[in-house]
Scaffold this active site. Sequence first.
Site: not given
Length: 448
Positions: A234, A291
């Site tokens: 993942h 971010r």
Amino acid sequence: MRTVLIANRGEIARRIIRTCKAKGIRTIAVYSEADATMPFVREADTAVLIGPPPVAQSYLNMETILQAAKEHGADAIHPGYGLLSENGRFARRCAEEGMIFIGPRPEVMEDMGAKIRARSKMIEAGVPVVPGYNGNILDAEEACRVAAEIGYPVMLKASAGGGGIGMQICRDDEEVRKAFQSAKGRAKAYFGNDDMFIEKYIDNPHHIEVQIAGDEHGRIVHLFERECSIQRRHQKVIEESPSPFLDETTRGLICDAAVRAAQAVEYTGVGTVEFIMDGNKEFFFLEMNTRLQVEHPVTEAVTGLDLVELQLTIAEGKALPFTQEDITQQGHAMELRIYAEDPVTFMPSPGTISRYEQPEGEGIRIDDAVESGSVITPFYDPMIGKLIVSGNTRAEVIARAEDALAQYAIEGIKTNISMLSEVLGDEEFAAGIYTTQFVQQMKRMTNK
């Protein structure tokens, strides 16, 4: 903004230092005992030791970092990615100490960091979300009831999760019962929050993300998309832009949805809206990363923008220096993450790099953390660096990337370079028809 403390390490610290130097901004690096000899430490104007190797005692120690910032005259803190970059409490502490936190408002980070809350906000904004249960699931039996209502397979997910931690695909009640407590426990251990929810699992999806930027004057734009479907555990290993899967109509729809998502939370700063897309090009909101992303150089390569410079501009309260119409997507770019790991098992390979030689050539950019003699420790992510390749066409980029990988000389540790070469040489990858299952399927075929 005169002095920026970088509350991070490795390649992203070097990346931020590079832009700050170009803008005449003084930089302060903080480092742990394990990182004392790393390149980013000596490249900053000032470097401050903040503790022993474990992140809880160094890179996650807010008060020690803030003390270093105060003592050495920082007026702003750049958190990079990971670590404290999406920590609302840290952003608030920066403000309390009179320093600029280079990122969005704490409330936005908290809303988007809690995936259950983020789903609710996206539903209100009309952004499509993956079908699922929009609440905290308390125990395995409730999870089984919810999963049965949604329909198997499902994805069990930690509300505060990221990086694949606290995620588990379940195809029946037995798998839910087996996975629930372990996923909940991992979420508590990693994120301090064990809230769990369930979404419908989409088989063989594409992972598409859209780069966005918003200023304090209300303007929000997108900087187009990145295809991030080459993953293991993942976690992304190859990203590219434009996505070879999208047509222009779908590209417009998903980019518009990302802008709506950012508008819904009045986003300021540079961020990413992540989507999952099925084979019919129907897409759903996954999460918002508040971010800078690891893969931001891909967007820089196709737009010609410096995203760190953009972060600094926005943090200073200035307006975005362009409109949506000014931003174009030119050529093609790809980022390949070079890891110190076994290319078959993907397990980290700590050790000393006895030899390190980088590739060179047209369209090649290297953002790395190491040099010959650097030590890859077991304390941090084992990424050595990033190979960013750009060109006029996707075929040209793949050819340049294959040549660049062949030029690397890294000794003393194992790396994933052979695995990356295998991906680039695959016919399905060359055709651009891969999904998030590609690496797993490729590995199964290799093992036959």
